[in-house]
Design a protein around this motif. Sequence first.
Motif, PDB file in Angstrom:
ATOM      1  N   GLU A  55      -8.741   2.478 -19.858  1.00 24.65           N
ATOM      2  CA  GLU A  55      -8.561   1.082 -20.258  1.00 24.65           C
ATOM      3  C   GLU A  55      -8.869   0.128 -19.104  1.00 24.65           C
ATOM      4  O   GLU A  55      -9.459  -0.932 -19.293  1.00 24.65           O
ATOM      5  CB  GLU A  55      -7.124   0.875 -20.742  1.00 24.65           C
ATOM      6  N   SER A  56      -8.467   0.513 -17.917  1.00 27.30           N
ATOM      7  CA  SER A  56      -8.666  -0.334 -16.742  1.00 27.30           C
ATOM      8  C   SER A  56      -8.825   0.556 -15.518  1.00 27.30           C
ATOM      9  O   SER A  56      -8.753   1.776 -15.606  1.00 27.30           O
ATOM     10  CB  SER A  56      -7.459  -1.268 -16.555  1.00 27.30           C
ATOM     11  N   ALA A  57      -9.018  -0.078 -14.384  1.00 30.45           N
ATOM     12  CA  ALA A  57      -9.223   0.660 -13.139  1.00 30.45           C
ATOM     13  C   ALA A  57      -7.917   0.916 -12.386  1.00 30.45           C
ATOM     14  O   ALA A  57      -7.926   1.109 -11.174  1.00 30.45           O
ATOM     15  CB  ALA A  57     -10.203  -0.105 -12.250  1.00 30.45           C
ATOM     16  N   THR A  58      -6.806   0.974 -13.095  1.00 32.38           N
ATOM     17  CA  THR A  58      -5.527   1.216 -12.430  1.00 32.38           C
ATOM     18  C   THR A  58      -5.372   2.686 -12.058  1.00 32.38           C
ATOM     19  O   THR A  58      -5.994   3.572 -12.653  1.00 32.38           O
ATOM     20  CB  THR A  58      -4.342   0.816 -13.325  1.00 32.38           C
ATOM     21  N   ARG A  59      -4.522   2.937 -11.087  1.00 30.09           N
ATOM     22  CA  ARG A  59      -4.248   4.327 -10.674  1.00 30.09           C
ATOM     23  C   ARG A  59      -3.730   5.132 -11.861  1.00 30.09           C
ATOM     24  O   ARG A  59      -4.109   6.288 -12.049  1.00 30.09           O
ATOM     25  CB  ARG A  59      -3.215   4.346  -9.539  1.00 30.09           C
ATOM     26  N   ARG A  60      -2.863   4.524 -12.665  1.00 29.46           N
ATOM     27  CA  ARG A  60      -2.286   5.228 -13.814  1.00 29.46           C
ATOM     28  C   ARG A  60      -3.364   5.633 -14.816  1.00 29.46           C
ATOM     29  O   ARG A  60      -3.360   6.742 -15.336  1.00 29.46           O
ATOM     30  CB  ARG A  60      -1.244   4.339 -14.487  1.00 29.46           C
ATOM     31  N   LEU A  81     -17.946   6.007 -14.415  1.00 31.90           N
ATOM     32  CA  LEU A  81     -18.423   4.620 -14.431  1.00 31.90           C
ATOM     33  C   LEU A  81     -17.243   3.665 -14.288  1.00 31.90           C
ATOM     34  O   LEU A  81     -16.739   3.126 -15.281  1.00 31.90           O
ATOM     35  CB  LEU A  81     -19.148   4.320 -15.744  1.00 31.90           C
ATOM     36  N   PRO A  82     -16.761   3.436 -13.057  1.00 29.66           N
ATOM     37  CA  PRO A  82     -15.647   2.491 -12.895  1.00 29.66           C
ATOM     38  C   PRO A  82     -16.091   1.071 -13.213  1.00 29.66           C
ATOM     39  O   PRO A  82     -17.261   0.729 -13.072  1.00 29.66           O
ATOM     40  CB  PRO A  82     -15.276   2.609 -11.418  1.00 29.66           C
ATOM     41  N   ASP A  83     -15.166   0.261 -13.641  1.00 26.73           N
ATOM     42  CA  ASP A  83     -15.412  -1.160 -13.881  1.00 26.73           C
ATOM     43  C   ASP A  83     -14.644  -1.929 -12.812  1.00 26.73           C
ATOM     44  O   ASP A  83     -13.440  -2.153 -12.954  1.00 26.73           O
ATOM     45  CB  ASP A  83     -14.935  -1.550 -15.282  1.00 26.73           C
ATOM     46  N   PRO A  84     -15.310  -2.303 -11.711  1.00 26.82           N
ATOM     47  CA  PRO A  84     -14.595  -2.989 -10.631  1.00 26.82           C
ATOM     48  C   PRO A  84     -13.927  -4.252 -11.151  1.00 26.82           C
ATOM     49  O   PRO A  84     -14.573  -5.076 -11.807  1.00 26.82           O
ATOM     50  CB  PRO A  84     -15.692  -3.330  -9.620  1.00 26.82           C
ATOM     51  N   PRO A  85     -12.638  -4.432 -10.869  1.00 20.49           N
ATOM     52  CA  PRO A  85     -11.911  -5.578 -11.415  1.00 20.49           C
ATOM     53  C   PRO A  85     -12.193  -6.897 -10.696  1.00 20.49           C
ATOM     54  O   PRO A  85     -11.787  -7.948 -11.160  1.00 20.49           O
ATOM     55  CB  PRO A  85     -10.450  -5.170 -11.264  1.00 20.49           C
ATOM     56  N   ALA A  88      -8.790  -6.865  -5.033  1.00 22.37           N
ATOM     57  CA  ALA A  88      -8.036  -5.730  -4.512  1.00 22.37           C
ATOM     58  C   ALA A  88      -6.589  -5.847  -4.974  1.00 22.37           C
ATOM     59  O   ALA A  88      -6.058  -6.950  -5.098  1.00 22.37           O
ATOM     60  CB  ALA A  88      -8.108  -5.707  -2.990  1.00 22.37           C
ATOM     61  N   SER A  89      -5.980  -4.703  -5.267  1.00 20.17           N
ATOM     62  CA  SER A  89      -4.587  -4.692  -5.696  1.00 20.17           C
ATOM     63  C   SER A  89      -4.022  -3.303  -5.457  1.00 20.17           C
ATOM     64  O   SER A  89      -4.728  -2.307  -5.628  1.00 20.17           O
ATOM     65  CB  SER A  89      -4.492  -5.038  -7.183  1.00 20.17           C
ATOM     66  N   PRO A  90      -2.741  -3.206  -5.112  1.00 20.81           N
ATOM     67  CA  PRO A  90      -2.148  -1.891  -4.884  1.00 20.81           C
ATOM     68  C   PRO A  90      -2.065  -1.036  -6.152  1.00 20.81           C
ATOM     69  O   PRO A  90      -1.894   0.179  -6.063  1.00 20.81           O
ATOM     70  CB  PRO A  90      -0.757  -2.199  -4.329  1.00 20.81           C
ATOM     71  N   VAL A  91      -2.171  -1.625  -7.332  1.00 20.82           N
ATOM     72  CA  VAL A  91      -2.091  -0.828  -8.561  1.00 20.82           C
ATOM     73  C   VAL A  91      -3.442  -0.219  -8.950  1.00 20.82           C
ATOM     74  O   VAL A  91      -3.506   0.624  -9.847  1.00 20.82           O
ATOM     75  CB  VAL A  91      -1.526  -1.638  -9.754  1.00 20.82           C
ATOM     76  N   LEU A  92      -4.504  -0.634  -8.281  1.00 17.16           N
ATOM     77  CA  LEU A  92      -5.836  -0.153  -8.630  1.00 17.16           C
ATOM     78  C   LEU A  92      -6.128   1.215  -8.013  1.00 17.16           C
ATOM     79  O   LEU A  92      -5.695   1.515  -6.906  1.00 17.16           O
ATOM     80  CB  LEU A  92      -6.905  -1.142  -8.166  1.00 17.16           C
ATOM     81  N   ALA A  93      -6.897   2.002  -8.744  1.00 17.02           N
ATOM     82  CA  ALA A  93      -7.373   3.273  -8.206  1.00 17.02           C
ATOM     83  C   ALA A  93      -8.385   2.970  -7.110  1.00 17.02           C
ATOM     84  O   ALA A  93      -9.216   2.077  -7.243  1.00 17.02           O
ATOM     85  CB  ALA A  93      -8.036   4.091  -9.311  1.00 17.02           C
ATOM     86  N   GLY A  94      -8.303   3.709  -6.024  1.00 13.47           N
ATOM     87  CA  GLY A  94      -9.298   3.574  -4.963  1.00 13.47           C
ATOM     88  C   GLY A  94     -10.482   4.485  -5.251  1.00 13.47           C
ATOM     89  O   GLY A  94     -10.430   5.340  -6.149  1.00 13.47           O
ATOM     90  N   LEU A  95     -11.537   4.334  -4.498  1.00 14.03           N
ATOM     91  CA  LEU A  95     -12.698   5.203  -4.679  1.00 14.03           C
ATOM     92  C   LEU A  95     -12.363   6.686  -4.522  1.00 14.03           C
ATOM     93  O   LEU A  95     -12.912   7.515  -5.258  1.00 14.03           O
ATOM     94  CB  LEU A  95     -13.816   4.805  -3.715  1.00 14.03           C
ATOM     95  N   PRO A  96     -11.458   7.061  -3.619  1.00 18.65           N
ATOM     96  CA  PRO A  96     -11.118   8.489  -3.537  1.00 18.65           C
ATOM     97  C   PRO A  96     -10.566   9.041  -4.858  1.00 18.65           C
ATOM     98  O   PRO A  96     -10.862  10.182  -5.228  1.00 18.65           O
ATOM     99  CB  PRO A  96     -10.076   8.556  -2.419  1.00 18.65           C
ATOM    100  N   GLN A  97      -9.794   8.244  -5.582  1.00 13.25           N
ATOM    101  CA  GLN A  97      -9.255   8.723  -6.858  1.00 13.25           C
ATOM    102  C   GLN A  97     -10.367   8.848  -7.898  1.00 13.25           C
ATOM    103  O   GLN A  97     -10.402   9.809  -8.671  1.00 13.25           O
ATOM    104  CB  GLN A  97      -8.133   7.812  -7.364  1.00 13.25           C
ATOM    105  N   TRP A  98     -11.300   7.895  -7.933  1.00 10.68           N
ATOM    106  CA  TRP A  98     -12.442   8.003  -8.839  1.00 10.68           C
ATOM    107  C   TRP A  98     -13.278   9.230  -8.489  1.00 10.68           C
ATOM    108  O   TRP A  98     -13.744   9.961  -9.370  1.00 10.68           O
ATOM    109  CB  TRP A  98     -13.310   6.742  -8.778  1.00 10.68           C
TER     110      TRP A  98
END
Length: 167
Positions: A55-60, A81-85, A88-98
């Motif tokens: 749904e979004s680029a969040t870590r969850r 295919l991430p959708d950069p929001p 920057a935000s602490p709730v967003l997944a970082g590139l390492p998680q993608w």
Amino acid sequence: MLFTRPEALSAATADVYREWLRAAGKTGDRAVVECGRQLDPWQVVRAGLVPYWCESATRRSVAGAELWLAGSSAFSSVDVLPDPPGMASPVLAGLPQWRAAASFGRRRGAVDRLAARGYPTSAVPTGHATEVLRNQPYDLPAPKPLRIVDALTGLRDSGTQQGLLIC
């Protein structure tokens, strides 16, 4: 249809796609993790890909994709295919998680380069997913349309344990 979180619907839908492809004689062993606006259902079908939508680029949200990939039969490739929001935000997944999600591909795993280049603050055009997915190898002919009864049965079978309720 009721679900407690989008990840439950995404996982069940991806499972239905995989079974639909396999029933049509396709391998169903190439996955694409799409996010937000970065999706193109027609190119997914044309290429014979199994789509998982965040749904979004969040870590969850990305963790949901990782859990589904970990619990599924292995895929030969996983494209992300991430959708950069745009911020920057602490709730967003970082590139390492993608990249961790992409690493579930046995032979190949890739995070889209344009999206990764300035992630998370860059912008990616809405039609970018179409361009990326158009470069996937064709797996034609496309399967016969999925019957509603088969889709509902598949969603019920796969989604019940994930909190998906089909009424």
